[in-house]
Motif scaffolding. Structure first.
Motif, PDB file in Angstrom:
ATOM      1  N   PHE A  69     -13.061   1.826   5.295  1.00 12.75           N
ATOM      2  CA  PHE A  69     -12.900   2.550   4.045  1.00 12.75           C
ATOM      3  C   PHE A  69     -13.174   1.657   2.851  1.00 12.75           C
ATOM      4  CE2 PHE A  69     -10.385   5.605   6.539  1.00 12.75           C
ATOM      5  CZ  PHE A  69     -10.831   6.809   5.989  1.00 12.75           C
ATOM      6  N   SER A  70     -13.865   2.219   1.868  1.00 14.52           N
ATOM      7  CA  SER A  70     -13.934   1.653   0.528  1.00 14.52           C
ATOM      8  C   SER A  70     -13.041   2.535  -0.334  1.00 14.52           C
ATOM      9  CB  SER A  70     -15.367   1.674   0.005  1.00 14.52           C
ATOM     10  OG  SER A  70     -16.218   0.899   0.823  1.00 14.52           O
ATOM     11  N   ILE A  71     -12.111   1.911  -1.074  1.00 12.81           N
ATOM     12  CA  ILE A  71     -11.061   2.687  -1.724  1.00 12.81           C
ATOM     13  C   ILE A  71     -10.584   1.968  -2.976  1.00 12.81           C
ATOM     14  CG2 ILE A  71      -9.195   1.614  -0.364  1.00 12.81           C
ATOM     15  CD1 ILE A  71      -7.910   4.417  -0.167  1.00 12.81           C
ATOM     16  N   HIS A  72     -10.079   2.716  -3.926  1.00 18.51           N
ATOM     17  CA  HIS A  72      -9.513   2.152  -5.145  1.00 18.51           C
ATOM     18  C   HIS A  72      -8.183   1.480  -4.803  1.00 18.51           C
ATOM     19  CE1 HIS A  72      -7.666   1.937  -9.126  1.00 18.51           C
ATOM     20  NE2 HIS A  72      -8.849   2.193  -9.661  1.00 18.51           N
ATOM     21  N   ARG A  73      -8.047   0.203  -5.161  1.00 18.80           N
ATOM     22  CA  ARG A  73      -6.837  -0.546  -4.800  1.00 18.80           C
ATOM     23  C   ARG A  73      -5.567   0.143  -5.313  1.00 18.80           C
ATOM     24  NH1 ARG A  73      -4.931  -5.674  -3.509  1.00 18.80           N
ATOM     25  NH2 ARG A  73      -7.007  -6.593  -3.405  1.00 18.80           N
ATOM     26  N   GLY A  74      -5.597   0.577  -6.567  1.00 19.53           N
ATOM     27  CA  GLY A  74      -4.405   1.199  -7.131  1.00 19.53           C
ATOM     28  C   GLY A  74      -4.036   2.489  -6.429  1.00 19.53           C
ATOM     29  N   GLU A  75      -5.034   3.325  -6.104  1.00 15.91           N
ATOM     30  CA  GLU A  75      -4.737   4.565  -5.387  1.00 15.91           C
ATOM     31  C   GLU A  75      -4.250   4.280  -3.975  1.00 15.91           C
ATOM     32  OE1 GLU A  75      -7.644   7.610  -5.506  1.00 15.91           O
ATOM     33  OE2 GLU A  75      -7.361   7.938  -7.656  1.00 15.91           O
ATOM     34  N   PHE A  76      -4.813   3.264  -3.351  1.00 17.68           N
ATOM     35  CA  PHE A  76      -4.360   2.879  -2.010  1.00 17.68           C
ATOM     36  C   PHE A  76      -2.902   2.427  -2.057  1.00 17.68           C
ATOM     37  CE2 PHE A  76      -4.879  -0.409   1.598  1.00 17.68           C
ATOM     38  CZ  PHE A  76      -4.453   0.506   2.545  1.00 17.68           C
ATOM     39  N   GLN A  77      -2.563   1.631  -3.054  1.00 17.37           N
ATOM     40  CA  GLN A  77      -1.188   1.167  -3.202  1.00 17.37           C
ATOM     41  C   GLN A  77      -0.235   2.352  -3.406  1.00 17.37           C
ATOM     42  OE1 GLN A  77      -0.547  -1.330  -6.624  1.00 17.37           O
ATOM     43  NE2 GLN A  77       1.365  -2.167  -5.848  1.00 17.37           N
ATOM     44  N   MET A  78      -0.626   3.324  -4.240  1.00 16.29           N
ATOM     45  CA  MET A  78       0.220   4.488  -4.475  1.00 16.29           C
ATOM     46  C   MET A  78       0.346   5.353  -3.219  1.00 16.29           C
ATOM     47  SD  MET A  78       1.384   4.156  -7.523  1.00 16.29           S
ATOM     48  CE  MET A  78       1.311   2.397  -7.210  1.00 16.29           C
ATOM     49  N   LEU A  79      -0.730   5.430  -2.447  1.00 14.83           N
ATOM     50  CA  LEU A  79      -0.681   6.166  -1.179  1.00 14.83           C
ATOM     51  C   LEU A  79       0.362   5.543  -0.244  1.00 14.83           C
ATOM     52  CD1 LEU A  79      -3.885   7.068   0.871  1.00 14.83           C
ATOM     53  CD2 LEU A  79      -1.810   6.262   1.984  1.00 14.83           C
ATOM     54  N   LEU A  80       0.295   4.218  -0.110  1.00 16.61           N
ATOM     55  CA  LEU A  80       1.265   3.523   0.737  1.00 16.61           C
ATOM     56  C   LEU A  80       2.688   3.706   0.219  1.00 16.61           C
ATOM     57  CD1 LEU A  80      -0.654   0.157   1.318  1.00 16.61           C
ATOM     58  CD2 LEU A  80      -0.405   2.034   2.955  1.00 16.61           C
ATOM     59  N   LEU A  81       2.848   3.618  -1.102  1.00 16.32           N
ATOM     60  CA  LEU A  81       4.179   3.769  -1.689  1.00 16.32           C
ATOM     61  C   LEU A  81       4.732   5.168  -1.433  1.00 16.32           C
ATOM     62  CD1 LEU A  81       6.491   2.697  -3.413  1.00 16.32           C
ATOM     63  CD2 LEU A  81       5.207   3.382  -5.456  1.00 16.32           C
ATOM     64  N   SER A  82       3.886   6.182  -1.535  1.00 20.21           N
ATOM     65  CA  SER A  82       4.336   7.547  -1.256  1.00 20.21           C
ATOM     66  C   SER A  82       4.850   7.675   0.174  1.00 20.21           C
ATOM     67  CB  SER A  82       3.203   8.545  -1.497  1.00 20.21           C
ATOM     68  OG  SER A  82       2.833   8.572  -2.856  1.00 20.21           O
ATOM     69  N   ALA A  83       4.122   7.071   1.113  1.00 20.87           N
ATOM     70  CA  ALA A  83       4.566   7.108   2.506  1.00 20.87           C
ATOM     71  C   ALA A  83       5.879   6.366   2.692  1.00 20.87           C
ATOM     72  CB  ALA A  83       3.483   6.516   3.407  1.00 20.87           C
ATOM     73  N   VAL A  84       6.013   5.218   2.048  1.00 20.61           N
ATOM     74  CA  VAL A  84       7.256   4.446   2.138  1.00 20.61           C
ATOM     75  C   VAL A  84       8.433   5.265   1.629  1.00 20.61           C
ATOM     76  CG1 VAL A  84       8.490   2.464   1.152  1.00 20.61           C
ATOM     77  CG2 VAL A  84       6.196   2.161   2.073  1.00 20.61           C
ATOM     78  N   LYS A  85       8.265   5.923   0.487  1.00 20.20           N
ATOM     79  CA  LYS A  85       9.378   6.696  -0.086  1.00 20.20           C
ATOM     80  C   LYS A  85       9.721   7.915   0.764  1.00 20.20           C
ATOM     81  CE  LYS A  85       9.060   5.304  -4.932  1.00 20.20           C
ATOM     82  NZ  LYS A  85       8.878   5.762  -6.338  1.00 20.20           N
ATOM     83  N   GLU A  86       8.701   8.568   1.323  1.00 21.07           N
ATOM     84  CA  GLU A  86       8.970   9.712   2.200  1.00 21.07           C
ATOM     85  C   GLU A  86       9.753   9.302   3.433  1.00 21.07           C
ATOM     86  OE1 GLU A  86       5.804  12.217   3.445  1.00 21.07           O
ATOM     87  OE2 GLU A  86       5.271  12.859   1.414  1.00 21.07           O
ATOM     88  N   ARG A  87       9.449   8.121   3.971  1.00 20.83           N
ATOM     89  CA  ARG A  87      10.030   7.717   5.251  1.00 20.83           C
ATOM     90  C   ARG A  87      11.317   6.912   5.102  1.00 20.83           C
ATOM     91  NH1 ARG A  87       4.216   6.061   8.190  1.00 20.83           N
ATOM     92  NH2 ARG A  87       3.217   8.053   7.649  1.00 20.83           N
ATOM     93  N   LEU A  88      11.454   6.168   4.009  1.00 22.32           N
ATOM     94  CA  LEU A  88      12.612   5.294   3.844  1.00 22.32           C
ATOM     95  C   LEU A  88      13.517   5.698   2.693  1.00 22.32           C
ATOM     96  CD1 LEU A  88      10.764   1.955   4.560  1.00 22.32           C
ATOM     97  CD2 LEU A  88      12.752   2.771   5.821  1.00 22.32           C
TER      98      LEU A  88
END
Length: 454
Positions: free
Chosen positions: A105-124
């Motif tokens: 994947f080629s991806i925007h770093r900031g959007e990737f970080q927010m994607l990961l953060l969303s998953a972290v908050k949903e799960r933890l």
């Protein structure tokens, strides 16, 4: 120490790609008592494009994030190398087009970080992240580790706080406080002598619409690739570009990076002149630069590999452990691999079958697996990694060529890429074997992409 009869409290310093990936990997392994501390007071989608190699995308797939990645980033199809005159050196398929079972994947770093953060908050949980907490120090005993933080206050002195836990993961970046305390004589990152200017511009698609362009040589380079599926859905291409120039002599003994602020735009006149006539892969570099509203400056720096990452109940991860040049599209990928490896070695602590395995043992095992290969990547990137094909073409045919194989024999050209994939751990066969062995992992664990991203 016997296995833990309670959920250990895991502290993570840094909410970048490495820290958030570590939280997700640890959660998938059964850990639920995790807290993340971030020095910044806000997290936004600032940043530029990055690439995530199949070896790391496989880990993210197994964490249930592939659907969100597909909605956000671009599945990279090919990588094209050109000399500074636009002559084609090499074109190779990437990701699924190359035969991998998982994409690149080629991806925007900031959007990737927010994607990961969303998953972290949903799960933890929504309260897992503590902003405005800059790590300043730590102390530990045989049974606990205490992290010290500083919190900035507008118009008032910073306040201090402490948090105790069982494990501290320092994922606090290339200027890691934890690393500085562990290695007080190391000093600042080592500057390559080369500066990067980066920007993004939405425009018409070029080549396949999912192609990476690499052009130039070691002292002057231009890179471009699309990073947004949302733009692609509109028939457009959000192109991330990087202009690179040597600004300090190769023999200059001063390796201290120049002071820059990557959040502030810089004047394009500082760097655009040398790229005025460049045209590669259907792109005119001057047009990309001139059409971009804001351009940001980054000194290309790394750090020497160190002897150890793990000290008792503390360990380093990501750039804090192995900051490397952004060559070979590997920085984020290696942090994600760190996260999976760390979770692998800590997970036995939750099992009664691990009666003699301690936290320091687990952290040391993680270090022993990850430190040697990442040290090799750091050094390989200093030698230009896969970009070495650009330098060979420049040295052997500075005025250009009609057929690259008259300049660089096919076997030599292809061997450079093969060797680097092996060093960096994304050889297709090994990735595909693991992909098939772990098929269905996220479904088994009940993991899915964060809903706001799909």
């Amino acid at each position: 120490m016997p296995y833990l009869e309670h959920q250990p409290k895991i502290l993570i310093a840094g909410a970048g790609i490495g820290g958030l990936s570590a939280a997700l990997a640890l959660h998938a392994s059964g850990f639920t008592n995790i807290e993340i501390f971030e020095a910044s007071s806000t997290l936004t989608t600032l940043g530029v494009g990055i690439n995530v190699q199949p070896s790391a995308v496989l880990i993210l797939r197994n964490l249930g994030l592939l659907e969100a990645l597909d909605k956000t980033g671009i599945r990279t199809q090919e990588l094209n190398f050109y000399n500074r005159l636009g002559d084609s050196i090499l074109s190779e398929k990437r990701g699924v087009q190359a035969g991998y079972d998982v994409p690149q994947f080629s991806i925007h770093r900031g959007e990737f970080q927010m994607l990961l953060l969303s998953a972290v908050k949903e799960r933890l949980g929504q309260d897992v992240l503590h902003l405005n907490h800059a790590l300043t120090g730590f102390t530990q005993t045989e049974s606990t580790i205490t992290a010290q933080f500083s919190q900035r206050r507008d118009g008032a002195p910073a306040s201090a706080s402490t948090v105790s836990g069982d494990i501290l993961i320092a994922a606090d970046g290339i200027n890691s406080t934890a690393r500085r305390l562990l290695y007080p004589d190391e000093g600042p990152p080592k500057f390559s002598g080369r500066m990067l200017w980066r920007g993004c511009i939405e425009r018409a698609p070029y080549l396949t619409g999912a192609s990476m362009v690499w052009a130039g040589h070691a002292d002057q380079k231009f890179i471009a690739y699309p990073i947004s599926q949302r733009s692609a859905d509109k028939g457009k291409s959000l192109v991330n570009w990087i202009a690179e120039l040597r600004i300090r002599g190769k023999d200059d003994a001063d390796l201290t990076p120049p002071k820059t602020d990557w959040t502030k735009a810089v004047d394009k006149s500082v760097f655009e002149g040398p790229f005025e006539t460049w045209t590669c892969g259907g792109l005119q570099m001057k047009d990309l630069i001139d059409s971009t509203k804001k351009v940001y400056e980054f000194p290309m720096s790394d750090r020497d590999p160190v002897q150890n990452w793990s000290f008792g109940r503390l360990t380093l991860l990501g750039d804090a452990a192995h900051a490397m040049y952004p060559i070979g599209s590997n920085g984020a990928s290696q942090a994600i691999i760190d996260a999976e490896t760390l979770a692998k070695y800590l997970s036995p602590l939750l099992s009664s079958s691990s009666a003699t395995f301690s936290i320091p043992d687990a952290l040391k095992a993680y270090e022993l697996e990850r430190l040697p290969p990442t040290a090799k990547i750091v050094m390989a990137n200093r030698a230009n990694g896969p970009d070495h094909v650009l330098q060979l073409a420049e040295e052997r045919a500075p005025e250009g060529f009609d057929d690259v194989y008259d300049v660089i024999p096919r076997e030599e050209l292809e061997e450079i890429g093969r060797v680097y994939k092996k060093v960096a751990g994304f050889e297709m066969e090994s990735v595909n074997v693991k992909a098939r062995e772990t098929a269905g992992e996220c479904e088994r664990l009940g993991l899915r992409s964060p809903q706001e991203w799909v």
